[in-house]
Design a protein around this motif. Structure first.
Motif, PDB file in Angstrom:
ATOM      1  N   UNK A   1      -0.086 -19.455  19.011  1.00 34.81           N
ATOM      2  CA  UNK A   1       1.087 -18.517  18.769  1.00 34.81           C
ATOM      3  C   UNK A   1       2.153 -18.735  19.531  1.00 34.81           C
ATOM      4  N   UNK A   2       3.164 -19.367  19.162  1.00 38.69           N
ATOM      5  CA  UNK A   2       4.724 -19.639  19.875  1.00 38.69           C
ATOM      6  C   UNK A   2       5.881 -18.730  19.367  1.00 38.69           C
TER       7      UNK A   2
ATOM      8  N   UNK B   1       7.457 -18.263  24.636  1.00 37.13           N
ATOM      9  CA  UNK B   1       5.941 -17.989  25.088  1.00 37.13           C
ATOM     10  C   UNK B   1       5.133 -18.956  23.946  1.00 37.13           C
ATOM     11  N   UNK B   2       4.140 -19.578  24.721  1.00 40.79           N
ATOM     12  CA  UNK B   2       2.920 -20.085  23.786  1.00 40.79           C
ATOM     13  C   UNK B   2       1.777 -19.495  24.344  1.00 40.79           C
ATOM     14  N   UNK B   3       0.812 -19.093  23.416  1.00 39.17           N
ATOM     15  CA  UNK B   3      -0.646 -18.749  23.727  1.00 39.17           C
ATOM     16  C   UNK B   3      -1.414 -19.586  22.674  1.00 39.17           C
TER      17      UNK B   3
ATOM     18  N   UNK C   1      12.990 -17.313  21.637  1.00 36.42           N
ATOM     19  CA  UNK C   1      13.726 -16.242  22.108  1.00 36.42           C
ATOM     20  C   UNK C   1      14.285 -15.395  21.062  1.00 36.42           C
ATOM     21  N   UNK C   2      14.473 -16.219  19.888  1.00 35.79           N
ATOM     22  CA  UNK C   2      15.267 -15.651  18.767  1.00 35.79           C
ATOM     23  C   UNK C   2      14.130 -14.687  17.752  1.00 35.79           C
ATOM     24  N   UNK C   3      13.050 -14.789  18.293  1.00 36.45           N
ATOM     25  CA  UNK C   3      12.029 -13.777  17.741  1.00 36.45           C
ATOM     26  C   UNK C   3      11.266 -14.679  16.696  1.00 36.45           C
ATOM     27  N   UNK C   4      11.473 -16.055  16.272  1.00 36.81           N
ATOM     28  CA  UNK C   4      10.680 -16.846  15.523  1.00 36.81           C
ATOM     29  C   UNK C   4       9.163 -16.936  16.127  1.00 36.81           C
ATOM     30  N   UNK C   5       8.276 -16.932  15.225  1.00 39.18           N
ATOM     31  CA  UNK C   5       6.740 -16.900  15.585  1.00 39.18           C
ATOM     32  C   UNK C   5       6.186 -18.098  14.946  1.00 39.18           C
ATOM     33  N   UNK C   6       5.660 -18.710  15.364  1.00 35.23           N
ATOM     34  CA  UNK C   6       4.942 -20.157  14.652  1.00 35.23           C
ATOM     35  C   UNK C   6       3.358 -20.094  15.124  1.00 35.23           C
ATOM     36  N   UNK C   7       2.902 -20.191  14.077  1.00 35.69           N
ATOM     37  CA  UNK C   7       1.312 -20.073  14.180  1.00 35.69           C
ATOM     38  C   UNK C   7       0.845 -21.395  13.925  1.00 35.69           C
TER      39      UNK C   7
END
Length: 142
Positions: A36-37, A14-16, A40-46
């Protein structure tokens, strides 16, 4: 294009963002503002700016911070991803320490900085160029 609390979902990712533009000719996704991306593995990129191919395989991200499911953290001024496997972080920082609850800007217990950090996803390896190891924000080894 979409503006204001945009949310996209694709293959478990998901991308917000505040603003998203999709170019159908180049098949590129460009996002700006409060990105905030979550993969599927739970990695969050800001990030503040993100430009990716429509399958999220290749692209770049400016001013990013990454939090992984295994509690490791990275930050960089820019990141470029190519061949769906290699990610290069410019002026990057890596640590497994959580931010201080009282002062999140305080340096972590330890961190490794590098002029470039190359992540090879297939090998599951990080390669550091011009690296330095810091404890409490003080360089110990180069």
């Amino acid at each position: 294009s979409a503006v204001g609390n945009v949310q996209l979902f694709y293959n478990g990712t998901s991308v917000e963002a505040d603003r998203v533009v999709y170019d159908q000719k180049t098949k590129r996704l460009h996002a700006e503002g409060n990105i905030r991306m979550t993969d599927a593995d739970g990695k969050i990129t800001y990030a503040e700016i993100l430009d990716l191919s429509d399958d999220y395989r290749d692209g770049f991200v400016d001013s990013l911070r990454v939090d992984t499911a295994d509690q490791t953290r990275m930050a960089a001024s820019r990141s470029d991803r190519s061949n769906g496997n290699y990610t290069v972080f410019e002026n990057g920082v890596y640590t497994a320490c959580a931010p201080c609850k009282d002062d999140p800007k305080k340096p972590p217990l330890w961190q490794v900085k590098g002029a470039r950090i190359i992540h090879d996803q297939q090998e599951k390896m990080l390669y550091f160029e011009t690296a330095q190891l810091e404890f409490f924000g003080v360089p110990i080894a180069y």
